[in-house]
Structure formats: structure tokens, C-alpha cells
Design a protein around this motif. Structure first.
Motif, PDB file in Angstrom:
ATOM      1  N   PHE A 116       0.888  -1.077  -0.016  1.00  0.00           N
ATOM      2  CA  PHE A 116       0.093  -0.175  -0.079  1.00  0.00           C
ATOM      3  C   PHE A 116       0.946   1.315  -0.023  1.00  0.00           C
ATOM      4  O   PHE A 116       2.168   1.430   0.243  1.00  0.00           O
ATOM      5  N   THR A 117       0.357   2.256  -0.406  1.00  0.00           N
ATOM      6  CA  THR A 117       1.225   3.618  -0.376  1.00  0.00           C
ATOM      7  C   THR A 117       0.916   4.400   1.024  1.00  0.00           C
ATOM      8  O   THR A 117      -0.112   4.497   1.507  1.00  0.00           O
ATOM      9  N   HIS A 118       2.114   4.452   1.513  1.00  0.00           N
ATOM     10  CA  HIS A 118       1.896   5.324   2.835  1.00  0.00           C
ATOM     11  C   HIS A 118       1.251   6.567   2.723  1.00  0.00           C
ATOM     12  O   HIS A 118       1.534   7.412   1.737  1.00  0.00           O
ATOM     13  N   PRO A 119       0.277   6.997   3.713  1.00  0.00           N
ATOM     14  CA  PRO A 119      -0.223   8.301   3.328  1.00  0.00           C
ATOM     15  C   PRO A 119       0.462   9.625   3.513  1.00  0.00           C
ATOM     16  O   PRO A 119       0.052  10.416   2.916  1.00  0.00           O
ATOM     17  N   LEU A 120       1.429   9.427   4.181  1.00  0.00           N
ATOM     18  CA  LEU A 120       2.189  10.933   4.389  1.00  0.00           C
ATOM     19  C   LEU A 120       3.409  10.856   3.609  1.00  0.00           C
ATOM     20  O   LEU A 120       3.699  11.650   2.788  1.00  0.00           O
ATOM     21  N   LEU A 121       3.950   9.765   3.537  1.00  0.00           N
ATOM     22  CA  LEU A 121       5.069   9.720   2.591  1.00  0.00           C
ATOM     23  C   LEU A 121       5.065   9.484   1.038  1.00  0.00           C
ATOM     24  O   LEU A 121       6.163   9.744   0.376  1.00  0.00           O
ATOM     25  N   LYS A 122       3.970   8.807   0.744  1.00  0.00           N
ATOM     26  CA  LYS A 122       3.555   8.420  -0.677  1.00  0.00           C
ATOM     27  C   LYS A 122       4.534   7.535  -1.280  1.00  0.00           C
ATOM     28  O   LYS A 122       4.926   7.518  -2.264  1.00  0.00           O
ATOM     29  N   LYS A 123       5.018   6.584  -0.340  1.00  0.00           N
ATOM     30  CA  LYS A 123       5.988   5.486  -0.633  1.00  0.00           C
ATOM     31  C   LYS A 123       5.527   4.232  -0.254  1.00  0.00           C
ATOM     32  O   LYS A 123       4.438   4.082   0.201  1.00  0.00           O
ATOM     33  N   THR A 124       5.638   3.200  -1.485  1.00  0.00           N
ATOM     34  CA  THR A 124       4.884   1.960  -1.628  1.00  0.00           C
ATOM     35  C   THR A 124       5.745   1.032  -0.062  1.00  0.00           C
ATOM     36  O   THR A 124       6.818   1.104  -0.076  1.00  0.00           O
ATOM     37  N   VAL A 125       4.849   0.761   0.715  1.00  0.00           N
ATOM     38  CA  VAL A 125       5.213   0.004   1.977  1.00  0.00           C
ATOM     39  C   VAL A 125       4.873  -1.565   1.629  1.00  0.00           C
ATOM     40  O   VAL A 125       3.666  -1.875   1.149  1.00  0.00           O
ATOM     41  N   ARG A 126       5.561  -2.416   2.163  1.00  0.00           N
ATOM     42  CA  ARG A 126       4.974  -3.954   2.033  1.00  0.00           C
ATOM     43  C   ARG A 126       4.893  -4.418   3.505  1.00  0.00           C
ATOM     44  O   ARG A 126       5.718  -4.125   4.345  1.00  0.00           O
ATOM     45  N   ARG A 127       3.772  -5.061   3.731  1.00  0.00           N
ATOM     46  CA  ARG A 127       3.639  -5.564   5.200  1.00  0.00           C
ATOM     47  C   ARG A 127       3.397  -7.085   4.999  1.00  0.00           C
ATOM     48  O   ARG A 127       2.376  -7.458   3.918  1.00  0.00           O
ATOM     49  N   THR A 128       3.787  -8.035   5.693  1.00  0.00           N
ATOM     50  CA  THR A 128       3.429  -9.500   5.544  1.00  0.00           C
ATOM     51  C   THR A 128       2.707  -9.897   6.823  1.00  0.00           C
ATOM     52  O   THR A 128       2.924  -9.395   7.999  1.00  0.00           O
ATOM     53  N   LYS A 129       1.948 -11.012   6.911  1.00  0.00           N
ATOM     54  CA  LYS A 129       1.446 -11.443   8.000  1.00  0.00           C
ATOM     55  C   LYS A 129       1.276 -13.198   7.602  1.00  0.00           C
ATOM     56  O   LYS A 129       1.118 -13.467   6.444  1.00  0.00           O
TER      57      LYS A 129
END
Length: 81
Positions: A27-40
Motif C-alpha cells: 500500500f502507499t503510505h499516506p504521508l510519505l507517498k512511498k510503497t510499503v510492504r507488510r507481511t502476515k
């Protein structure tokens, strides 16, 4: 409510009728506008286990099966590598 379907990679197949599947979301970080990866990691129920570590599988939400299992494996997708 529709049941969610997620796709991930098998991380562990050591238990009898359970696979541990790692699902990654981007998803795109709301403030930094950078793509972030999260795993679960999800514990998924499977009757006849043919999947190995590293295989790509699809899992579907279901009623609770045990303390940790709330997902079932619905099919095995082709490995991307």
C-alpha cells in the motif's frame, strides 16, 4: 459478508493438516507517498497436503477450525519462480 481470498507462499508444512502461509500486502503510505510492504502469517487448514515450503497457494476465510486456524487452502497456484 463475502469470504476473503488471499494468495501467499507456504512458509511451514511441519504440522499434520495445517500450512502456515505468508501473505504480503502493498500500500502507499499516506504521508510519505512511498510503497510499503507488510507481511502476515496465516494458519490454513488442508486435508490432503501436497504443498511444500515455497509453493504459492490461495486461502479462503472460513469459520474457526481451531485456536489459530480461520482459513482453508482452496487451490495451489503455479509457482512464480
Amino acid at each position: 459478508m463475502p469470504k476473503r481470498i488471499l494468495q501467499g507462499v507456504v512458509v511451514s508444512d511441519k504440522q499434520e493438516k495445517t500450512l502456515v502461509v505468508k501473505v504480503e500486502r502493498r500500500f502507499t503510505h499516506p504521508l510519505l507517498k512511498k510503497t510499503v510492504r507488510r507481511t502476515k502469517n496465516y494458519h490454513a487448514h488442508v486435508e490432503n497436503k501436497t504443498q511444500k515450503v515455497g509453493d504459492t497457494v490461495s486461502i479462503q476465510e472460513t469459520k474457526p477450525i481451531s485456536k489459530l486456524k480461520r482459513w482453508i487452502v482452496i487451490d495451489e497456484a503455479a509457482a512464480t519462480e
